[in-house]
Design a protein around this motif. Sequence first.
Motif, PDB file in Angstrom:
ATOM      1  N   VAL A  26      54.567  47.895  33.782  1.00 24.84           N
ATOM      2  CA  VAL A  26      54.067  46.697  33.096  1.00 24.84           C
ATOM      3  C   VAL A  26      53.997  47.448  31.752  1.00 24.84           C
ATOM      4  O   VAL A  26      54.176  46.717  30.736  1.00 24.84           O
ATOM      5  CB  VAL A  26      52.888  46.271  33.686  1.00 24.84           C
ATOM      6  N   SER A 154      47.407  42.072  30.630  1.00 24.83           N
ATOM      7  CA  SER A 154      48.754  41.558  31.506  1.00 24.83           C
ATOM      8  C   SER A 154      48.358  41.834  33.120  1.00 24.83           C
ATOM      9  O   SER A 154      48.968  41.300  34.091  1.00 24.83           O
ATOM     10  CB  SER A 154      49.810  42.260  31.045  1.00 24.83           C
ATOM     11  N   LEU A 155      47.561  42.813  33.187  1.00 28.64           N
ATOM     12  CA  LEU A 155      47.347  43.186  34.724  1.00 28.64           C
ATOM     13  C   LEU A 155      46.236  42.552  35.283  1.00 28.64           C
ATOM     14  O   LEU A 155      45.761  42.667  36.255  1.00 28.64           O
ATOM     15  CB  LEU A 155      46.770  44.754  34.420  1.00 28.64           C
TER      16      LEU A 155
END
Length: 423
Positions: A26, A154-155
Amino acid sequence: MSFQIPRGTQDILPSEVEKWQYIEQVARDICRRYNYQEIRTPIFEHTELFLRSVGDTTDIVQKEMYTFEDRGGRSITLRPEGTAAVVRSFVENKMYGSPNQPVKLYYMGPMFRYERPQSGRFRQFVQFGVEALGSNDPAIDAEVIALAMEVYQSLGLKKLKLVINSLGDAESRKAHRQALIDHFKGRIDELCEDCQSRLEKNPMRILDCKKDRDHELMATAPSILDYLNEESRAYFEKVQIYLSKLGVDFEVDSRLVRGLDYYNHTAFEIMSNAEGFGAITTLCGGGRYNGLVQEIGGPETPGVGFALSIERLLAALEAEGISLPLIGGIDCYVVALGEKAKDESVVLVNALRKAGIVAEKDYQDRKVKAQLKAADRLQAKYVAILGDDELEKQVINIKNMTTGEQTEVPLDSFVSYVKEALQ
């Protein structure tokens, strides 16, 4: 004799490694979108690099570095942080001469500090960080901060707090430095030995003291924001404007100073507000470090960056109850019945792997039932069963482990069948 892992380190076992790999990917993908390129520097450097860059009044240099003398009599230190090594490489490899400016880099790897181990804090830990060198534009400060926030968001992390501050330019810091000395000197004996030694050397570091953080002198200490000159104030206001335009929420904290000597102008930290996360809430820290390149022997070059701990990121995910979307299991497990089928299974599994299919077979001469249990434990999507009878007829039975449907297919189309079924 039995051996144990050194205190403050950890084994990352296969069951956990996939989480690390997912997070690393990521971060790499986000860096790619922001046009940051990876750099890899040595795990150890000459000690003088960290003395000059990190600062001899910091806890890192005074208490935490793993330093030793090599066989050539040179003082070597395991890197305690990533920025100094990146800047050293930037100077040594003359990246300041690249036509593509600013030079935007990221790194990922182990760092070493001799600290008291506790939850989320290790003596060997992994940092991901970015450095942008060559621009005085406050927009790139905002970009670096936005990149850090995007990694966390994003996580799936939501309970985050971003705090920012300005440490000002040299003129502003000089005025603030004298104000801090005047503020603390009359009662400096009430503070710890570290604070006393820093009063004249680097009084701003007193504000970062962990022992005396709750002392009343800390709460009433002069704010750097009151000593910013017009240029520094305008720069800080511009950073805030850009962050707002990017939709990045933040708070201004005039007591935020960061723990390394090379910071000036923008400083920031990202913290976790998750319940039960722990006493140490900081996930990430960074800021601007104009002057560091010159200190390491390069030309005048501004820089800005951050570093975050992968271990603390994982702890934050756990505190918020977030499970990463890991792809577990294997694609196909080949079960063999009989000696000829067993020999053929070696060829079949190899063919599957060459076709890009995750495949496994039995290597312990287990019975059929045990092989099927092994396939189940490995979360196989398909199980292919081959006996000597099937081998003679040049067919193989394939079972879809989700639906239970079983199909007999010609052996020469086995690989293509599995590949198509997976797609």
